[in-house]
Write a protein that holds these residues in place. Structure first.
Motif, mmCIF file in Angstrom:
data_model
loop_
_atom_site.group_PDB
_atom_site.id
_atom_site.type_symbol
_atom_site.label_atom_id
_atom_site.label_comp_id
_atom_site.label_asym_id
_atom_site.label_seq_id
_atom_site.Cartn_x
_atom_site.Cartn_y
_atom_site.Cartn_z
ATOM 1 N N PRO A 37 37.982 42.818 -42.294
ATOM 2 C CA PRO A 37 37.508 42.799 -43.680
ATOM 3 C C PRO A 37 38.039 43.963 -44.518
ATOM 4 C CG PRO A 37 35.802 43.679 -42.252
ATOM 5 C CD PRO A 37 36.949 43.299 -41.357
ATOM 6 N N SER A 38 38.628 44.961 -43.866
ATOM 7 C CA SER A 38 39.144 46.135 -44.575
ATOM 8 C C SER A 38 40.340 46.677 -43.809
ATOM 9 C CB SER A 38 38.066 47.222 -44.694
ATOM 10 O OG SER A 38 37.758 47.750 -43.412
ATOM 11 N N VAL A 49 49.327 42.473 -47.094
ATOM 12 C CA VAL A 49 48.185 43.223 -46.557
ATOM 13 C C VAL A 49 47.677 44.215 -47.598
ATOM 14 C CG1 VAL A 49 47.485 44.908 -44.812
ATOM 15 C CG2 VAL A 49 48.909 42.959 -44.158
ATOM 16 N N ALA A 50 48.602 44.913 -48.253
ATOM 17 C CA ALA A 50 48.217 45.889 -49.272
ATOM 18 C C ALA A 50 47.446 45.234 -50.408
ATOM 19 C CB ALA A 50 49.456 46.595 -49.809
ATOM 20 N N ALA A 51 47.921 44.067 -50.858
ATOM 21 C CA ALA A 51 47.261 43.374 -51.967
ATOM 22 C C ALA A 51 45.889 42.848 -51.562
ATOM 23 C CB ALA A 51 48.148 42.230 -52.463
ATOM 24 N N ASP A 52 45.779 42.319 -50.342
ATOM 25 C CA ASP A 52 44.535 41.690 -49.898
ATOM 26 C C ASP A 52 43.458 42.716 -49.556
ATOM 27 O OD1 ASP A 52 42.798 39.670 -49.200
ATOM 28 O OD2 ASP A 52 43.632 39.384 -47.206
ATOM 29 N N LEU A 53 43.860 43.828 -48.940
ATOM 30 C CA LEU A 53 42.890 44.813 -48.462
ATOM 31 C C LEU A 53 42.892 46.095 -49.289
ATOM 32 C CD1 LEU A 53 43.397 44.480 -44.584
ATOM 33 C CD2 LEU A 53 41.774 43.286 -46.068
ATOM 34 N N ASP A 54 43.594 46.100 -50.412
ATOM 35 C CA ASP A 54 43.660 47.269 -51.294
ATOM 36 C C ASP A 54 44.090 48.508 -50.518
ATOM 37 O OD1 ASP A 54 43.486 48.661 -53.688
ATOM 38 O OD2 ASP A 54 41.371 49.202 -53.382
ATOM 39 N N ALA A 55 45.194 48.367 -49.786
ATOM 40 C CA ALA A 55 45.688 49.449 -48.922
ATOM 41 C C ALA A 55 46.790 50.226 -49.632
ATOM 42 C CB ALA A 55 46.215 48.870 -47.616
ATOM 43 N N HIS A 56 46.820 51.525 -49.387
ATOM 44 C CA HIS A 56 47.857 52.394 -49.932
ATOM 45 C C HIS A 56 48.986 52.559 -48.917
ATOM 46 C CE1 HIS A 56 45.177 53.254 -53.229
ATOM 47 N NE2 HIS A 56 44.228 53.630 -52.377
ATOM 48 N N LEU A 57 50.058 53.247 -49.318
ATOM 49 C CA LEU A 57 51.219 53.408 -48.454
ATOM 50 C C LEU A 57 50.846 54.077 -47.134
ATOM 51 C CD1 LEU A 57 54.261 53.210 -47.966
ATOM 52 C CD2 LEU A 57 54.525 55.404 -49.158
ATOM 53 N N GLY A 58 50.006 55.119 -47.186
ATOM 54 C CA GLY A 58 49.599 55.788 -45.953
ATOM 55 C C GLY A 58 48.850 54.853 -45.016
#
Length: 504
Positions: free
Chosen positions: A76-77, A16-25
């Motif tokens: 999408p995000s 999920v982090a890689a696909d949606l450019d998500a940070h730890l928070g």
């Protein structure tokens, strides 16, 4: 599905982090957004179902959960994903607050115990199987299919409910007669639980002394205090009759609901971080290793009714909780160089203990209240399940991160060749189990030494939280022996049996 979606997401977070450019928070909110809404709405959902009917509330809940799953899968995000998860929590609260009451209304006596045992076994197995199912889906398809797979199952549930399940008209009429919906109590309960849960989730990320965290926790506690005062005033018209807390078994069920989630789902994310991060197992391999905890649940939970015949319910609850505690204590001895098999006995004991304790726990609160209050009792008990999960994840997570910070101090990282500017990133990567990314971002000369120190720090953090959770489990065993009493259940069971005899 409702329970599965609490744990299934954990193993998919890196993707999920890689696909949606998500940070730890962001990732923390992907997990806790669901739990937040779930915990806050269980109590009012149970109260609503007592008035308008459990069947329609259940159907609405499944429909909301279905649409939210579609939103999550198509997100999408990361913002859309968090919003979808929160809406899933709304649907989950409507479903779980009514499911147990529907079962309790359809069965009596030993048949009710068996039905609740089957219901609880499915939930326990789903929680434990989440990492394995998530690993299979992520490795074989894509993380979005974790949510898309809910759609056909939800459709079948709706069809089955429409065709096969009927409302208990007598219970519905008794629950709604002469009673208005408690708007003030609902607002106080939802706002208070949201405030407490938000503070528990935000504390580890933002800091426990930050103004927002303190305001949420204090404000939530004040609102819950106001809720208790308001419900006490309403007495028979209350959404939650505080007087029920005078029944020792009811209070015991509530406390154990909280404790059991702290020592199970509160610890599970950090077990996964150890398996996937420190030991480097893939999502599927991590799920397969957690079968050591899942298989005992599936084998022992169906025997719940037999176990309850052999021992008083308070002894059953104490033994199960104590077994989980012993399992946690064995995990304290796991070292940084040990393979996952070192944890095997502890995982098995945790699975067996959970299988013993959860089936009777689900029925305790319902068995000691009048049938027309079953939805309220179920909602209150179930409220403490996600609250225990959120509290366990938050408090144990804060201790986990602090232990990692102590093990990877600035002095030690500097000695290992890590620049000062990169040290916070190293600690954050270790705390989130991102060992591959950590290795890629380190200078070659420092890589092996830092990874070795990181494994040691993470393992020490796991040992510390397992020790604390083990102590909590033993306290729960004492609570079971002191508060839970067979005669509290007879107070409801005897009139039911007398009514059946009179009808015959």
């Amino acid at each position: 599905m409702i329970t599965l979606d609490i744990t299934v997401v954990n193993v998919a977070l890196p993707q999920v982090a890689a696909d949606l450019d998500a940070h730890l928070g962001d990732l923390q909110w992907v997990v806790n957004g669901y739990t937040l809404m779930f915990a806050a709405l269980l109590l009012p959902a149970g109260s609503i179902s007592d008035r308008v009917g459990r069947r329609p509330v259940f159907l609405v809940g499944v429909a909301v959960f279905t649409l939210a799953s579609l939103v999550c899968g198509a997100a999408p995000s990361v913002g859309w994903l968090i919003a979808g998860r929160a809406i899933q929590g709304v649907g989950g609260a409507l479903v779980l607050s009514t499911a147990l009451a529907l079962i309790a209304g359809a069965f009596t006596g030993r048949a009710r115990q068996s039905a609740i045992g089957a219901f609880s076994a499915a939930g326990g197995a789903a929680a434990a199987m989440g990492p394995l199912i998530g690993g299979l889906v992520v490795d074989g398809l894509d993380w979005r299919w974790i949510f898309y797979l809910n759609l056909p199952v939800c459709t079948l549930v709706i069809v089955g409910m429409l065709l096969r399940v009927r409302e208990n008209a007598d219970v519905q009429a008794a629950g709604s007669a002469g009673r208005r919906f408690d708007i003030v109590g609902t607002v106080l309960a939802v706002a208070g639980l949201l405030g407490i849960n938000y503070g528990l989730v935000a504390g580890p990320e933002d800091g426990w002394t930050e103004a927002g965290t303190v305001a949420s926790l204090v404000g939530g506690a004040v609102l819950i205090g106001g809720f208790v005062w308001w419900e006490w005033r309403l007495k028979d018209r209350a959404m939650f009759d505080i007087r029920l807390m005078a029944i020792p078994s009811f209070s015991g069920a509530i406390l154990l609901s909280f404790v059991c989630r702290v020592i199970s789902l509160g610890v599970l994310p950090y077990l996964i971080l150890w398996l996937s991060g420190a030991l480097g197992h893939s999502p599927l391999d991590t799920g397969l290793r957690l079968l050591a905890m899942t298989v005992p649940i599936m084998l022992v939970a169906p025997l719940s009714a037999v176990i309850q015949k052999l021992m008083p319910v308070q002894v059953v609850m104490a033994v199960g909780t104590a077994l989980v505690g012993v399992g946690l204590f064995t995990l304290v001895g796991v070292g940084p160089g040990d393979a996952w098999t070192t944890a095997l006995p502890g995982l098995v004991l945790m699975g067996v203990g959970g299988a013993i304790v959860f089936p009777p726990l689900m029925g305790l609160a319902v068995d000691v209240v009048a049938p027309e209050r079953a939805g309220m009792a179920s909602g209150m008990t179930n409220t403490f399940f996600p609250l225990g999960t959120a509290s366990g994840v938050a408090v144990l997570g804060a201790l986990f991160s602090a232990r990692i910070g102590d093990g990877l101090s600035s002095a030690e990282l500097t000695e290992l060749g890590v620049p000062s500017a990169a040290q916070d990133g190293v600690r954050e990567a270790v705390a989130s189990g991102q060992f591959e990314q950590l290795a890629q971002g380190l200078p070659p000369a420092a890589r092996e030494g830092v990874l070795e120190a990181a494994r040691g720090a993470l393992t020490d953090g796991l040992a510390q939280i397992c020790l604390i959770a083990g102590v909590v489990a033993m306290v729960g065993a004492v609570v079971a022996l002191v508060l839970i009493r067979g005669k509290d259940r007879l107070a409801v069971a005897v009139p039911e049996e007398q009514a059946a005899e009179a009808t015959a």
